[in-house]
Design a protein around this motif. Structure first.
Motif, short mmCIF file in Angstrom:
data_model
loop_
_atom_site.label_atom_id
_atom_site.label_comp_id
_atom_site.label_asym_id
_atom_site.label_seq_id
_atom_site.Cartn_x
_atom_site.Cartn_y
_atom_site.Cartn_z
N ILE A 5 58.44 75.54 -3.55
CA ILE A 5 57.06 75.56 -2.90
C ILE A 5 57.15 75.43 -1.42
N GLU A 6 56.43 76.42 -0.78
CA GLU A 6 56.55 76.52 0.73
C GLU A 6 55.11 75.83 1.45
N ILE A 7 54.96 75.07 2.18
CA ILE A 7 53.83 74.61 2.59
C ILE A 7 53.76 74.55 4.30
N GLU A 8 52.65 75.01 4.72
CA GLU A 8 52.23 74.84 6.21
C GLU A 8 51.04 74.19 6.41
N VAL A 45 52.02 69.15 21.49
CA VAL A 45 52.99 70.06 21.82
C VAL A 45 53.17 71.05 20.49
N ILE A 46 53.75 70.19 19.38
CA ILE A 46 53.90 70.97 18.13
C ILE A 46 52.33 71.03 17.31
N GLU A 47 52.20 72.28 17.08
CA GLU A 47 50.98 72.77 16.24
C GLU A 47 50.97 72.49 14.76
N ARG A 48 52.17 73.21 14.12
CA ARG A 48 52.19 73.19 12.77
C ARG A 48 53.56 72.99 12.31
N ILE A 49 53.65 72.40 11.01
CA ILE A 49 55.00 72.12 10.19
C ILE A 49 54.97 72.90 9.06
N ARG A 50 56.18 73.43 8.76
CA ARG A 50 56.27 74.17 7.41
C ARG A 50 57.52 73.73 6.87
N VAL A 51 57.32 73.23 5.57
CA VAL A 51 58.16 72.77 4.83
C VAL A 51 58.41 73.39 3.69
N LYS A 52 59.81 73.63 3.20
CA LYS A 52 60.22 74.51 1.95
C LYS A 52 60.90 73.42 0.95
N MET A 53 60.19 73.27 -0.16
CA MET A 53 61.11 72.33 -1.19
C MET A 53 61.34 72.96 -2.43
N LYS A 54 62.36 72.35 -3.10
CA LYS A 54 62.67 72.92 -4.51
C LYS A 54 62.46 71.68 -5.48
N LYS A 55 62.21 72.31 -6.54
CA LYS A 55 61.95 71.27 -7.64
C LYS A 55 63.21 71.14 -8.55
N ARG A 56 63.38 70.04 -8.86
CA ARG A 56 64.80 69.63 -9.58
C ARG A 56 64.51 68.53 -10.62
N PRO A 57 65.15 68.48 -11.48
CA PRO A 57 65.11 67.23 -12.75
C PRO A 57 65.79 66.01 -11.88
N TYR A 58 65.43 65.07 -12.27
CA TYR A 58 66.00 63.73 -11.72
C TYR A 58 67.25 63.88 -12.12
N THR A 59 68.41 63.18 -11.60
CA THR A 59 70.06 63.02 -11.99
C THR A 59 69.53 61.69 -13.13
N GLU A 60 70.71 61.44 -14.01
CA GLU A 60 70.73 60.37 -14.77
C GLU A 60 70.84 59.03 -13.81
#
Length: 197
Positions: free
Chosen positions: A92-95, A170-185
């Motif tokens: 997922i990529e969010i701005e 100063v900073i106008e925008r932030i963009r984050v890229k996240m990866k979906k994964r299952p929880y570990t044990e």
């Protein structure tokens, strides 16, 4: 025609034929009218491009969401739906506007702003949102400076993001890229212990 494995949330005026495009606004060109913060439709929806479409968990490998989340009151519901629509390993990529920018609060339809800590609850603290099987990991986080003032302050502080992040305008925008994964044990065990407390 096969549905693309890429989903664009809030496509608005950025309709892209390489994506399955959704927006809450009925006046825009979209593949489906959808409120991403509402319960996802369980029945097939007739679309012009793809005929009947039923939204299912894991049906997209990539979700793009640019300048949408700042308008959504129920952000947890929206993020949960996007998590569910993504496949394991999906991105997922969010701005969004940065919380100290002019753009964060000038628009009367904005209900929130974001900073570098806004993503923790979808990653390390996802258990708090009652996410029981999956979470996100941050892959990349970037800041953007659009104004001449912001650029001059960034240069003045030696192009040091740590120095300018707490500075208003100063900073106008932030963009984050996240990866979906299952929880570990280990994470599942910790989540169960938290649920008992």
């Amino acid at each position: 025609m096969d549905i693309p494995r890429k989903l664009q949330i809030g496509s608005g005026n950025k309709y892209n034929e390489e994506f399955f495009n959704v927006d809450i606004n009925k006046s825009r060109k979209v593949d489906m009218i959808l409120d991403i913060a509402a319960p996802l439709p369980t029945e097939p929806v007739v679309t012009e491009r793809f005929g009947e479409v039923t939204l299912k968990h894991g049906m997209f490998d990539y979700v793009l969401c640019e300048h949408v989340l700042e308008h959504i009151p129920n952000l947890v519901a929206a993020m949960t739906n996007m998590l569910n629509l993504l496949s394991d390993g999906g991105i997922i990529e969010i701005e969004v506007p940065y919380d100290l920018s002019y753009g964060a609060w000038m628009d009367p339809t904005h209900v929130r702003a974001f900073n570098e800590l806004s993503w923790d609850y979808y990653c390390d603290s996802a258990w708090y949102l009652n996410w029981r099987t999956h979470r996100f990991d941050i892959v990349d986080l970037a800041y953007f400076i659009d104004s001449a003032y912001g650029k001059s302050m960034f240069e003045h502080h030696g192009q040091n993001w740590d120095a300018v992040r707490p500075m208003p305008r100063v900073i106008e925008r932030i963009r984050v890229k996240m990866k979906k994964r299952p929880y570990t044990e280990e994470e599942l065990k910790a989540n169960q212990e938290r649920a008992v407390d």
